[in-house]
Scaffold this active site. Structure first.
Site, PDB file in Angstrom:
ATOM      1  N   PHE A 503       0.809  -1.208   0.000  1.00  6.21           N
ATOM      2  CA  PHE A 503       0.000   0.000   0.000  1.00  6.21           C
ATOM      3  C   PHE A 503       0.844   1.259   0.000  1.00  6.21           C
ATOM      4  CE2 PHE A 503       0.851  -1.179   4.337  1.00  6.21           C
ATOM      5  CZ  PHE A 503       1.251   0.008   4.905  1.00  6.21           C
ATOM      6  N   GLY A 504       2.092   1.167   0.407  1.00  8.16           N
ATOM      7  CA  GLY A 504       2.928   2.349   0.548  1.00  8.16           C
ATOM      8  C   GLY A 504       3.846   2.158   1.748  1.00  8.16           C
ATOM      9  N   ASP A 629      -9.978  -8.317   8.308  1.00  5.92           N
ATOM     10  CA  ASP A 629      -8.562  -8.687   8.376  1.00  5.92           C
ATOM     11  C   ASP A 629      -8.065  -8.617   9.818  1.00  5.92           C
ATOM     12  OD1 ASP A 629      -6.095  -9.498   7.601  1.00  5.92           O
ATOM     13  OD2 ASP A 629      -5.505  -7.637   6.637  1.00  5.92           O
TER      14      ASP A 629
END
Length: 881
Positions: A503-504, A629
């Site tokens: 995601f980064g 999650d």
């Protein structure tokens, strides 16, 4: 030796002088060797104490039991026993008893319990993937007692050689086809058979399957596919071939994509164009065949260009207008009409639409002195306008042209004059600044010194313009939600990176607040490949969702900031969150037993972690939030060791669009996903409850990987057969019952988070330390009657008497486990014992029954190897997920 003997005699003389008696052990436990499943009993007798307070120890840790009995053998002479009805491997070890008398601790001689049985595998053969005709080794290791242990290999149903001592390494010269293998371990007690492994021969992979378009935004198309048969070798990259179908076929440059994930964004495609794409994947052997071609068409867009060469022909009867047609690439869609816009007398008139690139308007005189412009329109909208054309008769046009020529000439002369005057003024100003003699006069002659600046600098030049919500092109509702949490980028200073993923990245940062103080925060900086306002809007929607959460066990949004990039129109979103000092819970649990300096976590602390997570999830479920999650890695520990649930709602956007897509095994956290979610890709609050049960198992095992020995691809078949996570070592039955209830195959039969909070709160209260009461020691014979639980003793209808208060304190404080029924084995393991730290190991194999220093050193080395191996396995699982 004489000084030591005199010291012992002196101590005994002082005790006898002070107390009138000497504490002596008249019976010591004896070494016993038993077969697994049989009963064993150790005895110990002590003389010289009025009230017995004899404690049993195993490997240096006190054994807690509520059924210990004392038998009087005479005045101040007592005997006690420790028994195990069904000996298991974890019962092996060194035992002795201790008694404290007037501040002095007396110990009996130690004795060993050795458990014999069939060999136990410590290393089973694993599956092998190799090239044809390449030699490889297989390893098998098993231990007793009794020793020795011999290993016999079977390859393809045929015995390989003679039995050999354990551990055994089989050298295989090379295979050309797949074959099964296993090993047998034999000792005096019998034979054990290992798991069956398979030798796979690496071959070319098969073509990828399920190639499709999962997202299409403007001219950016996101492709996804699934790998076919990998050829028993890891895929390294995939090849994507794209071609555009027009009047002639145009092949675009081939792209190579590292996998996983099996995703690729095709950017820079033409609007309203047909494309074909196919994919091939490559392993160590070579590339697979290409997948079948996927055909798709990009969406329409507004035309790129305005119609050219707009001309007119004016007569008394009509006005004829003509303009050039746009090419297919310029239209970027299917032409619907040409839009003709005209003004008369400075007022806009009703626009006209025409199918062709010409227009015939009757009544030519009424269009005198009117201006026209034309634009091409598709289903998406209209493109740019052509330059305006003024409608005048031919004679007037010539006159206008001449007038325009004179006006242009006069205007050019005026501009040249102004420029000349400016240059003259500038030259004089430069002489004043650079000719020192014209400013400073001296009585004598001096040399004139002059210079010309090579470059001028503007020290007050503007920085990059601060990004605002108005410049993003997002909806007004979203702007209103985020207006009060938008943080200017200038107030933040980014520090070192805390973590990085698909995601980064997550970075430490300092945030300046209104009172000029500085707050440490964590900043999630999304990837820099954002290409559209839609990507930013999706990210900010999730952030807006987070800002409404207010709960001590749910991480709360501090704000959102926008990082402006030089030369880029769109900024990068940054989500600002509280800084969590102790990081994620999974890493913390791993460090508690595998770090350089391991530390103990009490059962009460572990239950507190579970209670914090359940409270946070109860808060989210009451607001109809599905986490999807939940795992120890997505729970954070703040400075006061409170657990906060994190990454809710963002998980789908942070990782990738297919993170929860059924079939993308490399992206699925399958070991935390509920059975119905694996089967039907359906996620509910009940599926979060399933994940909470797995998270409880992680906490109780101090960060072990769920389903050890079960591959991700085997999880669904493992669960559908009714198998579940096994009870962790040293885990109480009531805690395991709670987590096991979360794994019911019927979602409605699982407990709610509200019910889980109530169960864990009651359990935590029972484990809370209570003031120790100075009461006489109770002698309870549990074989004669059942003993009440902690809750029943403390919550009875009548007020408890002193004797009952003493029992309650002993149960809640001294014994941190719940009682079992009178027919069950009272098998208490010490909290924080070394045996409990060896996950999946067998403690009796760590220290030899001989008890010498050399054997203990060897056992410690085996323990360290076990921990290092477990850490490597957990790291692999984290990377795969």
């Amino acid at each position: 030796m004489r000084p030591v003997l005199w010291a012992v005699v002196l101590i005994l003389w002082r005790l006898e002088k002070t107390c009138g008696s000497v504490v002596l052990f008249t019976k010591h436990p004896t070494n016993q060797t038993v077969s697994q499943g049989n009963a064993v009993r150790l005895g110990c007798a002590v003389q010289g104490v009025t009230e017995p307070d004899i404690a049993w120890l195993k490997d240096g840790e006190k054994l807690y039991s509520t059924d210990q009995m004392f038998i009087t053998l005479g005045e101040q002479h007592w005997e006690t026993f420790h028994s195990v009805k069904s000996v298991q491997q974890q019962d092996a070890g060194q035992y002795w008893c201790e008694v404290e008398f007037h501040g002095v601790m007396f110990s009996s001689e130690p004795a060993w319990i050795t458990v014999e049985g069939v060999p136990h595998f410590v290393q089973e053969p694993q599956d092998v993937a190799t090239f044809a005709s390449v030699s490889f080794n297989l390893t098998c290791a098993a231990i007793g007692p009794p020793e020795p242990v011999e290993v016999l290999w079977w390859l393809g149903g045929v015995q390989e050689g003679d039995p050999r001592p354990s551990p055994s390494v089989l050298q295989v010269q090379g295979m050309n086809s797949s074959v099964k293998f296993y090993c047998e371990a034999k000792n005096a007690r019998g034979v054990s058979v290992s798991r069956t492994g398979t030798v796979h021969i690496k071959v070319l992979p098969s073509a990828p399957v399920d190639l499709r378009v999962i997202r299409m935004v403007e001219n950016n198309v996101t492709l996804s596919w699934k790998p076919g048969f990998t050829g028993h070798s890891e895929l390294s990259y995939c090849i994507i071939q794209v071609s555009r179908r027009s009047a002639r076929r145009l092949d675009l440059p081939q792209q190579e994509v590292l996998v996983p994930p099996y995703l690729q964004v095709l950017s820079g495609l033409r609007s309203h164009s047909s494309y074909s794409v196919k994919v091939s994947c490559v392993n160590e052997v070579g590339p697979s065949p290409f997948s079948p071609c996927l055909h798709f068409q990009t969406p329409e867009s507004v035309p790129l260009e305005a119609p050219r060469n707009l001309t007119f022909d004016l007569s008394d009867q009509q006005l004829s207008l003509n303009w050039g047609k746009l090419q297919e690439d310029e239209l970027q869609g299917k032409l619907l009409a040409y839009k003709l816009q005209w003004t008369l007398g400075g007022e806009a008139q009703e626009p006209l639409l025409f199918k062709e690139n010409s227009a015939q308007l009757s009544g030519g005189g009424r269009f005198f002195n009117a201006s026209f412009q034309v634009s091409a329109c598709t289903a998406v909208g209209c493109g740019p306008w052509s330059p305006q054309v003024l409608v005048l008769p031919a004679s007037v046009q010539v006159q206008v042209r001449r007038t325009h020529m004179w006006v242009g000439l006069l205007l050019g002369l005026s501009v040249a004059t102004v420029i000349g005057l400016l240059l003259t003024v500038a030259a004089r100003h430069r002489v004043k600044e650079t000719n020192f003699s014209s400013v400073f006069k001296s009585p004598g002659p001096e040399i004139l010194v002059s210079f010309t600046a090579a470059r001028s600098f503007n020290r007050s030049g503007a920085d990059l313009q601060e990004s605002t919500l108005e410049s993003l092109g997002i909806s007004s509702d979203l702007k209103n939600k985020l207006q009060d949490v938008l943080i200017p980028e200038r107030l933040m200073t980014l520090g070192h990176m805390l973590g990085k993923g698909e995601f980064g990245s997550v970075r430490e940062a300092c945030l300046r607040v209104d009172d000029a103080s500085v707050q440490k925060v964590a900043v999630k900086v999304l990837k820099s490949d954002i290409t559209s306002s839609g990507d930013i809007e999706q990210c900010l929607k999730e952030a807006a969702h987070m800002k409404d959460f207010h709960h001590p066990n749910v991480i709360q949004l501090i704000g959102v900031s926008l990082h402006q990039r030089p030369g880029q129109r769109l900024p990068i979103p940054m989500v600002v969150l509280p800084f969590m000092k102790h990081g994620d819970l999974h890493t913390f649990l791993l460090l508690s037993r595998l770090g350089e300096q391991p530390f103990d976590l009490s059962l009460q602390t572990l239950v507190q972690f579970m209670l914090d997570i359940s409270r946070g999830m109860d808060y989210l479920s009451c607001r109809s939030i599905i986490h999807r999650d939940l795992a120890a890695r997505n729970c954070m520990l703040n400075e006061d060791m409170t657990v906060c649930v994190a990454d809710f709602g963002l998980s789908k956007k942070i990782y990738s669009g297919d993170y929860y897509r059924q079939g993308s095994v490399s992206k699925l956290p399958v070991k935390w996903i509920a059975l119905e979610s694996l089967a039907d890709n359906v996620y509910t609050t009940q599926s979060d409850v399933w994940a909470f049960g797995v998270t409880m198992w992680e906490v109780m095992t101090r960060g072990q990987t769920p389903y050890p020995g079960v591959e991700n691809s085997e999880i669904y078949e493992y669960l559908i057969k009714g198998e579940r996570l096994k009870k962790p070592p040293d885990c109480r039955d009531d805690i395991y019952d709670i987590m096991h209830s979360c794994w019911s195959p019927v979602p409605k039969c699982r407990p709610s988070f509200q019910h889980l909070v109530s169960q864990l709160e009651a359990l935590w209260l029972c484990l809370s330390p209570a003031p120790q009461l100075k009461e006489p020691l109770l002698y309870v014979n549990l074989e004669g009657e059942e003993q009440e639980s902690c809750r029943e003793v403390l919550g009875g209808a009548r007020a408890p008497g002193p004797e009952e208060q003493g029992m309650a304190a002993a149960l809640c404080w001294s014994v941190p486990w719940r009682q079992r029924g009178q027919d069950e084995e009272q098998d208490w393991l010490p909290l924080g014992s070394r045996a409990g730290m060896v996950s999946g190991g067998d403690y009796r194999y760590l220290i030899s029954p001989c008890g010498g220093p050399e054997e203990e050193e060897v056992g410690g080395g085996m323990m360290r190897d076990t921990l290092q191996e477990e850490l490597r396995d957990e790291d692999d699982d984290i990377i795969n997920v």
